[in-house]
Design a protein around this motif. Structure first.
Motif, PDB file in Angstrom:
ATOM      1  N   TYR A 128     -28.954  85.673 147.338  1.00  9.33           N
ATOM      2  CA  TYR A 128     -27.547  85.368 147.130  1.00  9.33           C
ATOM      3  C   TYR A 128     -26.877  85.594 148.525  1.00  9.33           C
ATOM      4  O   TYR A 128     -26.878  86.365 149.242  1.00  9.33           O
TER       5      TYR A 128
ATOM      6  N   CYS B 299     -22.413  85.289 149.916  1.00 10.31           N
ATOM      7  CA  CYS B 299     -21.214  85.199 149.598  1.00 10.31           C
ATOM      8  C   CYS B 299     -20.347  84.228 150.474  1.00 10.31           C
ATOM      9  O   CYS B 299     -20.400  84.380 151.792  1.00 10.31           O
TER      10      CYS B 299
ATOM     11  N   VAL C 240     -20.304  83.219 144.940  1.00 11.13           N
ATOM     12  CA  VAL C 240     -21.682  83.649 145.344  1.00 11.13           C
ATOM     13  C   VAL C 240     -22.526  82.566 144.911  1.00 11.13           C
ATOM     14  O   VAL C 240     -22.485  81.855 143.640  1.00 11.13           O
TER      15      VAL C 240
END
Length: 321
Positions: free
Chosen positions: A209, A211, A202
């Motif tokens: 944010y 991933c 992350v």
């Protein structure tokens, strides 16, 4: 079993305004906005108490709001059509046989109601006619997100700050601040791909944010390798960002550029759509040195924010540091 090594992670921001990760996580305690169960107050017809109307429309079995057809027994007890099958056509209140009696009066009352979205406590201030509410809630931008962790069937849901803390604390996911990255993937036997092998990191970039996933999975008769990025937020916000991924060696390289997919799309959906950097096995082995004994791939990438051009109505890359 694959071994994933992060040889180096270069956390260089392309923006001056990155929020502090700790401040973002501490601004919302994991239990503040998670699994909200507060019930909205109905806007009821004159002369009828809002609480009593809401209670009348609440199924005694599943406690959800009832939608047509609303069933009742001979004694007047009601329940939703889904739970009618679950209780084997027996009234859960008096145990009498339900039959096929519709409670038309209660359905008419429901038609006259306007109710707030059930995600009111999470920030949605919309109010809908009773029968439009359910359709809205299925796509409401304030509804909780599913955990984006791909290595297990994790059923946790919540807002983004909660899920960031959950990924860090419960799944032990690597957390990095910055908009560039450099990962190294090593696998001892590249011919064995019985199960998907994945890596999840992350990144906190531009106050958002992201991933990063890297996988090996079977496509037909041969394994392929894939890296892709998901945005921890909704699809409309994901379109404000772009990313690039690069893998290569021995004078060759593959480059992918695209828009990160929202975590509203499941991990499997993104993977199966091949919306990312896909590396065929022969090319992956070539990048590894061609020995076919060990797979060594270095995946580098960066994330940047698209800047809206109000005159042209299009997005232009914002590459300022």
């Amino acid at each position: 079993m694959a071994a994933v090594e992060i040889e180096s992670v270069e956390c260089v921001s392309l923006s001056d305004g990155i929020e502090d990760e700790e401040e973002i996580q501490s601004s919302s305690h994991p239990h503040n906005n998670h699994h909200s169960s507060s019930k909205p107050h109905s806007v009821a017809p004159a002369g009828i108490g809002p609480t009593s109307v809401h209670e009348l429309l609440e199924c005694p079995v599943c406690t959800n709001s009832m939608y047509p057809p609303i069933h009742q027994c001979h004694n007047g007890h009601t329940l939703c059509s889904t739970c009618k099958t679950r209780v084997h056509n027996r009234c859960p209140t008096c145990r009498q046989e339900l039959g096929d009696i519709r409670c038309l009066a209660l359905e008419k009352v429901a038609e006259s109601l306007n109710l707030p979205c059930k995600y009111l406590s999470l920030g949605c201030s919309e109010i809908f006619p009773y029968y439009s509410k359910l359709k809205h809630e299925a796509v409401c931008n304030f509804r909780p997100y599913n955990c984006p962790y791909a290595g297990s069937e994790c059923a946790v849901t919540g807002d983004i700050p909660y899920l960031v803390a959950h990924l860090r604390d419960d799944h032990k996911v690597d957390m990095h601040t910055g908009c560039t990255f450099n990962h190294r993937y090593v696998k001892s036997n590249p011919r064995e791909v019985e199960n998907a092998t994945w890596m999840l990191t992350v990144f906190n970039c531009f106050g958002q944010y992201f991933c990063l996933h890297f996988e090996a999975f079977q496509l037909g008769m041969a394994p392929v390798y894939m890296a892709f990025l998901r945005f921890m937020g909704d699809e409309n916000d994901a379109r404000n960002y772009s990313y690039s991924l690069e893998v290569g060696a021995n004078g060759r390289k593959l480059i992918w550029e695209g828009t990160p997919r929202s975590i509203r799309d499941s991990h499997r959906k993104v993977r199966d759509s091949h919306d990312g950097l896909v590396i065929q096995r022969n090319m992956a082995l070539f990048f590894s040195g061609g020995e076919r004994k060990e797979l060594k791939l270095r995946v580098t990438g960066r994330i940047w924010k698209e800047q809206q051009n109000p005159d042209a109505g299009v997005c232009i890359p914002n590459l300022s540091s």
